[in-house]
Design a protein around this motif. Structure first.
Motif, PDB file in Angstrom:
ATOM      1  N   THR A 255     -69.564 -53.790 -70.086  1.00 29.90           N
ATOM      2  CA  THR A 255     -68.178 -53.976 -70.501  1.00 29.90           C
ATOM      3  C   THR A 255     -68.010 -55.389 -71.033  1.00 29.90           C
ATOM      4  O   THR A 255     -68.297 -56.352 -70.334  1.00 29.90           O
ATOM      5  CB  THR A 255     -67.225 -53.767 -69.315  1.00 29.90           C
ATOM      6  OG1 THR A 255     -67.569 -52.566 -68.660  1.00 29.90           O
ATOM      7  CG2 THR A 255     -65.791 -53.696 -69.776  1.00 29.90           C
ATOM      8  N   PHE A 256     -67.577 -55.523 -72.272  1.00 28.34           N
ATOM      9  CA  PHE A 256     -67.338 -56.841 -72.846  1.00 28.34           C
ATOM     10  C   PHE A 256     -65.951 -56.916 -73.466  1.00 28.34           C
ATOM     11  O   PHE A 256     -65.799 -56.780 -74.676  1.00 28.34           O
ATOM     12  CB  PHE A 256     -68.366 -57.166 -73.936  1.00 28.34           C
ATOM     13  CG  PHE A 256     -69.787 -57.115 -73.467  1.00 28.34           C
ATOM     14  CD1 PHE A 256     -70.283 -58.061 -72.595  1.00 28.34           C
ATOM     15  CD2 PHE A 256     -70.633 -56.115 -73.911  1.00 28.34           C
ATOM     16  CE1 PHE A 256     -71.593 -58.016 -72.168  1.00 28.34           C
ATOM     17  CE2 PHE A 256     -71.949 -56.056 -73.484  1.00 28.34           C
ATOM     18  CZ  PHE A 256     -72.428 -57.012 -72.608  1.00 28.34           C
ATOM     19  N   PRO A 257     -64.931 -57.101 -72.665  1.00 27.63           N
ATOM     20  CA  PRO A 257     -63.612 -57.216 -73.267  1.00 27.63           C
ATOM     21  C   PRO A 257     -63.319 -58.684 -73.608  1.00 27.63           C
ATOM     22  O   PRO A 257     -63.664 -59.578 -72.834  1.00 27.63           O
ATOM     23  CB  PRO A 257     -62.685 -56.753 -72.137  1.00 27.63           C
ATOM     24  CG  PRO A 257     -63.427 -57.066 -70.898  1.00 27.63           C
ATOM     25  CD  PRO A 257     -64.891 -57.167 -71.207  1.00 27.63           C
TER      26      PRO A 257
ATOM     27  N   HIS B  56     -56.002 -56.286 -68.312  1.00 21.49           N
ATOM     28  CA  HIS B  56     -57.249 -55.569 -68.536  1.00 21.49           C
ATOM     29  C   HIS B  56     -57.803 -55.147 -67.192  1.00 21.49           C
ATOM     30  O   HIS B  56     -57.769 -55.909 -66.247  1.00 21.49           O
ATOM     31  CB  HIS B  56     -58.269 -56.468 -69.233  1.00 21.49           C
ATOM     32  CG  HIS B  56     -59.640 -55.874 -69.253  1.00 21.49           C
ATOM     33  ND1 HIS B  56     -60.088 -55.105 -70.295  1.00 21.49           N
ATOM     34  CD2 HIS B  56     -60.625 -55.891 -68.350  1.00 21.49           C
ATOM     35  CE1 HIS B  56     -61.311 -54.682 -70.010  1.00 21.49           C
ATOM     36  NE2 HIS B  56     -61.654 -55.156 -68.842  1.00 21.49           N
ATOM     37  N   GLU B  57     -58.274 -53.931 -67.097  1.00 24.10           N
ATOM     38  CA  GLU B  57     -59.001 -53.562 -65.889  1.00 24.10           C
ATOM     39  C   GLU B  57     -60.180 -52.682 -66.250  1.00 24.10           C
ATOM     40  O   GLU B  57     -60.150 -51.939 -67.231  1.00 24.10           O
ATOM     41  CB  GLU B  57     -58.095 -52.888 -64.862  1.00 24.10           C
ATOM     42  CG  GLU B  57     -57.162 -51.865 -65.431  1.00 24.10           C
ATOM     43  CD  GLU B  57     -56.225 -51.315 -64.378  1.00 24.10           C
ATOM     44  OE1 GLU B  57     -56.734 -50.824 -63.362  1.00 24.10           O
ATOM     45  OE2 GLU B  57     -55.011 -51.350 -64.581  1.00 24.10           O
ATOM     46  N   ALA B  58     -61.213 -52.787 -65.484  1.00 32.45           N
ATOM     47  CA  ALA B  58     -62.394 -51.968 -65.722  1.00 32.45           C
ATOM     48  C   ALA B  58     -62.974 -51.549 -64.393  1.00 32.45           C
ATOM     49  O   ALA B  58     -62.917 -52.293 -63.427  1.00 32.45           O
ATOM     50  CB  ALA B  58     -63.433 -52.753 -66.517  1.00 32.45           C
ATOM     51  N   ARG B  59     -63.497 -50.348 -64.379  1.00 26.79           N
ATOM     52  CA  ARG B  59     -64.138 -49.844 -63.176  1.00 26.79           C
ATOM     53  C   ARG B  59     -65.430 -49.158 -63.566  1.00 26.79           C
ATOM     54  O   ARG B  59     -65.482 -48.451 -64.563  1.00 26.79           O
ATOM     55  CB  ARG B  59     -63.236 -48.819 -62.482  1.00 26.79           C
ATOM     56  CG  ARG B  59     -62.091 -49.393 -61.706  1.00 26.79           C
ATOM     57  CD  ARG B  59     -61.281 -48.282 -61.077  1.00 26.79           C
ATOM     58  NE  ARG B  59     -60.603 -47.497 -62.085  1.00 26.79           N
ATOM     59  CZ  ARG B  59     -59.396 -47.783 -62.550  1.00 26.79           C
ATOM     60  NH1 ARG B  59     -58.742 -48.821 -62.098  1.00 26.79           N
ATOM     61  NH2 ARG B  59     -58.843 -47.028 -63.468  1.00 26.79           N
ATOM     62  N   VAL B  60     -66.447 -49.379 -62.785  1.00 24.28           N
ATOM     63  CA  VAL B  60     -67.696 -48.673 -63.016  1.00 24.28           C
ATOM     64  C   VAL B  60     -68.100 -48.010 -61.714  1.00 24.28           C
ATOM     65  O   VAL B  60     -68.044 -48.624 -60.656  1.00 24.28           O
ATOM     66  CB  VAL B  60     -68.810 -49.643 -63.447  1.00 24.28           C
ATOM     67  CG1 VAL B  60     -70.108 -48.893 -63.640  1.00 24.28           C
ATOM     68  CG2 VAL B  60     -68.423 -50.362 -64.718  1.00 24.28           C
TER      69      VAL B  60
END
Lengths: 419, 468
Positions: free
Chosen positions: B391-393, B406-410
């Motif tokens: 993930t590269f925001p 921004h949120e990210a989950r893996v």
């Protein structure tokens, strides 16, 4: 014969050129634009200062509740005091001059240096290892618990008028198994800045945490607004060790950091927090890497930044999970507060995950102060300026949660100083 | 899993992996040169200014460096690619007039059914030229233009010249330059003011010549207060050598207009898919990209919306499936250039069998704006331990009165969920499938029904044999 760390670094330094914006990590921190031309070249040309072993040091006042106090100038210890308790527990504060022969160099320091120099390194890091006068090496015997903090104060004082001021302090902490150490590393000093003579600090922090050990580090960077500050950390965690790390960057016209936490032992745990304030005309580029190499380790990062009009902040955080790191639990949070028109905050949280059994997430927010909060405080009699100040304080203070009670005042005082 | 179940691993197994003998009419040799570009332009009987742009773009292409980030592009040999092939002499109006082999190919893709289903105009691309084109009469009467860009250049040169290359300049990046130099085929849509195009317009693109790069060019202009939904779907036959697809899509949403652009991309596993997509949304306009990337060897695609007028809204919904040997480097870009603008990026990615799914995105807020809101959510699912998720925001905020989140989950499929479903009598495979479907559901819901069905089917195919 083995080459020494500074020799290795000098070779690397000569091979590399100053980082420019074509490198991803430096894309948002353009040294050629932010710094006067030749400043880095001129500063790097300064003769490398090595001390040999230091025999004479003065004894500073040791406040109550502190285990030890070391004062360094340009990275070289000039005053040191240890409490009775610390002596009893066996606290070691050793000066390792850079010209020590490779055979006598502490192994863990050499390993840390090699780890930094062998990774994709840049010229700034190579410069540090080439020009550091020596490392302050701190250790405890196995199973020693030292609750009271060790405080290390780096003071930046003006050198002679003609040459640029440069300091490359290095702190190395090597903990064996099952120990506890609390430590504050503080940077103070606001030397006068002239057009062509800008002080540069290129600091390095390395640590290795043995099995089951606990290390709590707080960094209080409270340098003057004219100073250029580079910092790179490499903190290595063995099995079941725990790191609590807080860095606060209040001062500096240009601050560029890269902190790497390597979770190399099973079940290790790292919590890293940071706060920074970018004043007008200042540029703060804060970077963290949570590098998971082993199974079932966890890490959490919380970085909070406030940017004033005319200031610029960049935060880039990376969670990196290697194929072997099954059961990783990693979180990363970046919150930025934009304090007015003309402030700029960049946030780049990244994930690089090479296995499946993970729980990783990151969150980032950038926004202004909530007008309803301001209104509330104003309705209680705060002036708009005070209300803004209090909200900024409250916002940033959240990142100080890991700092031990005995040290919290030092950081909140610094925070008050700039608000 | 057994290899013969992998839909992209071999010709025999690939559902759309069939190809009829190549009967292209005009086909210059492999490789790129000024002569090839001139030949393409002459063949298309283009006006002088278009040739000018092509030649300038060609020089920009030579000048521009290969991207040093993103998916690994190391082994593209630009000299080993055909840059133009014209399949039949002229554009035909009716389905029956199409050459038989092309018809057969389309039959197998299910195109006539799509037509039966009354899906507006069918612009079907065989190799690089639009050979079949139909627009329903009511669209025509509304003044909606749905043409190949070549036709548009011939019939409406003024509109084309006004917009062509204004959203994505010829020298924007290496692959946009390449496309501008050798573009061929694609779609051109113009919707006059106050028209609501109710039926989604769609075109099927298809690569059929081995080693043949497809460089289609799409230009969509939606005038004030109008709406259009454009659908692009891609399937390609399997060849062993690498092929290149490098499209450029430009969209202009005028005041109050709304444009939705949906793609389900299922290039076969040997194609480099390097696409530049960008839209401009003016005052109160809305642009939505729905972008599903399932096939290809390498994909680099970041649909962008530039919010240029107050009240504009941009949305990117992105699905990526990175299977064996695949690298999906996808995401979205939103540039806020006006106050009172908002944007949402939702990304869902799945990686499997050692594949890589990467989200790469940008939110940029220009200086001196107020009331800007942006929200980015990235969810990633990793199905086995060999697979990779990144993930590269990037968030660049230069105004203070903004809210950028921004949120990210893996994660992987949770044991609890699997256990629950299996306790209800589902096999592990069915349970996994159900969880993956549920994971993608919020995006699949955004697609028209036929596409949702197709996407689900494709994911099912990709998922086959992934458990046990």
């Amino acid at each position: 014969m083995n080459r020494s760390v500074p020799q290795l670094a000098a070779e690397l330094f000569d091979k590399l050129s100053w980082p420019d914006t074509t490198e991803e990590e430096w894309r948002r921190t353009d040294l050629s634009r932010l710094l006067p031309k030749d400043l880095l070249d001129k500063t790097a040309d300064l003769p490398i200062f090595s001390t040999g072993d230091i025999d004479e040091r003065s004894t500073p006042l040791l406040p109550e509740n502190y285990a030890a106090r070391v004062i360094t100038e340009k990275g070289i210890p000039v005053a040191m005091a240890l409490s009775e308790e610390a002596v009893k527990k066996g606290l070691i504060v050793e000066w390792v001059s850079q010209d020590r022969s490779p055979e006598d160099f502490p192994i863990s320091l050499e390993q840390s240096a090699n780890a930094e120099l062998n990774q994709e390194t840049d010229r700034i890091t190579a410069w540090h290892w080439r020009s550091f006068p020596g490392a302050l090496h701190i250790s405890l015997p196995e199973r020693a618990e030292l609750k009271e903090p060790v405080i290390i104060e780096e003071r930046l004082i003006a050198g002679d008028e003609q040459s640029p001021l440069f300091s490359a302090p290095h702190l190395h902490i090597a903990l064996p198994g099952s120990v506890e150490l609390n430590l504050l590393w503080s940077f103070d000093g606001a030397p006068e800045v002239q057009e062509s003579i800008i002080p540069v600090v290129n600091a390095g922090l390395t640590a290795s945490l043995g099995e089951n050990s606990l290390l709590n580090i707080a960094m209080n960077q409270n340098l003057g607004n004219g100073v250029v500050f580079f910092l790179h950390d490499n903190l290595l965690l063995e099995r079941d060790s725990r790191l609590e790390f807080t860095e606060a960057h209040f001062g500096g016209r240009l601050v560029k950091t890269r902190g790497r936490v390597v979770l190399s032992g099973k079940g290790s745990e790292a919590r890293i927090n940071g706060l920074f304030l970018a004043e007008e005309d200042s540029h703060k580029d804060i970077g963290t890497i949570q590098n998971h190499l082993s199974p079932r380790a966890s890490s959490t990062a919380l970085y909070k930044g406030a940017v004033r009009p005319g200031g610029r902040s960049v935060y880039h955080g990376l969670i990196e999970v290697s194929p072997d790191a099954q059961g990783t639990d990693a979180y990363l949070t970046n919150r930025n507060l934009v304090l007015g028109e003309g402030a700029r905050a960049d946030s780049i949280p990244q994930l690089n995950i090479l296995t499946d059994d993970v729980k990783c997430s990151h969150g980032s927010t950038t926004g202004k102060m909530d007008p309803s909060h301001l209104f509330y405080l104003e309705s209680r009699g705060f002036s708009p300026v005070e209300a803004k100040k209090e909200l900024t304080r409250g916002f940033l203070t959240e990142a100080l949660v890991l700092v031990p009670d005995t040290l919290i005042d030092v950081l909140t005082d610094s925070l008050d100083g700039i608000l | 899993m057994s290899d013969n179940q992998a839909p992209v691993s071999g010709l025999a197994d690939y559902k759309y992996g069939f190809a009829y003998p190549d009967q292209s009419v005009f086909k210059p040799g492999k490789g790129l040169s000024e002569e090839v570009v001139r030949a393409i332009s002459t063949q298309k009987r283009e006006p002088e200014w278009m040739l000018e742009i092509r030649l300038r773009a060609l020089r920009a292409f030579y000048r521009k460096p290969m991207p040093n980030w993103g998916a690994g592009l190391g082994n593209i040999d630009f000299e080993d690619i055909y840059y133009y092939a014209k399949p039949t002499e002229s554009v035909v109006k009716n389905w029956e007039d199409l050459p038989e082999d092309i018809l057969k190919t389309y039959d197998r893709l299910g195109l006539p059914e799509a037509e039966k289903k009354f899906l507006a105009g069918v612009g079907a691309q065989y190799d690089s030229e639009v050979v079949y084109h139909s627009i329903q009469e009511d669209l025509k009467s509304q003044g909606v233009l749905f043409l190949s860009p070549e036709q548009a250049l011939e019939e409406h040169p003024d509109i084309v010249q006004k917009y062509f290359g204004t959203i994505i300049p010829f020298n924007d990046n290496k692959f946009a330059a390449l496309n501008t130099a050798v573009w061929s085929g694609g779609s051109f849509i113009y919707v006059p003011p106050n028209i609501n195009v109710e039926i989604p317009l769609q075109a099927y693109f298809r690569i059929n010549s081995e080693n043949f790069g497809q460089f289609e060019r799409t230009l969509i202009i939606v005038d004030e207060n109008s709406f259009v939904h454009y659908i692009e779907g891609c399937t390609a036959p399997v060849y062993t050598t690498d092929s290149l697809h490098s499209a450029v899509v430009e969209i202009v949403a005028e005041k109050g207009a709304r444009v939705r652009y949906s793609t389900i991309q299922n290039w076969s596993g040997d194609i480099f898919n390097l696409v530049t997509k960008r839209a401009v949304a003016k005052e109160n306009a809305t642009v939505e990209w729905v972008d599903g990337n399932i096939g290809s060897k390498r994909t680099m695609k970041y649909p962008a919306v530039w919010l240029m007028g107050e009240g504009a809204h941009g949305e990117v919904l992105s699905i990526a499936f990175g299977g064996k040997d695949q690298e999906q480097d996808t995401g979205g870009k939103i540039v806020h250039n006006a106050s009172n603008t908002s944007s949402i990026i939702t990304s869902k990615s799945i990686s499997k069998d050692g594949g890589t799914a990467t989200y790469r995105g940008l939110i940029k807020v220009a200086e001196g704006l107020h009331d800007v809101k942006s929200h980015v959510v990235c969810d990633a699912l990793i199905l086995d331990e060999k697979s990779i998720s990144k993930t590269f925001p990037y968030m660049e905020v230069e105004s203070d009165d903004v809210s950028v989140e921004h949120e990210a989950r893996v994660s992987r499929i949770s044991e609890d969920q699997l256990f629950y479903l299996m306790a209800r009598g589902l096999s592990e495979e069915e349970a996994s499938m159900m969880i993956v479907n549920g994971f993608l559901d919020p995006l699949v819901k955004q697609l028209p029904m036929e596409y949702a069905v197709e996407l689900n089917r494709l994911i099912e195919l990709e998922m086959e044999g992934s458990v046990g």
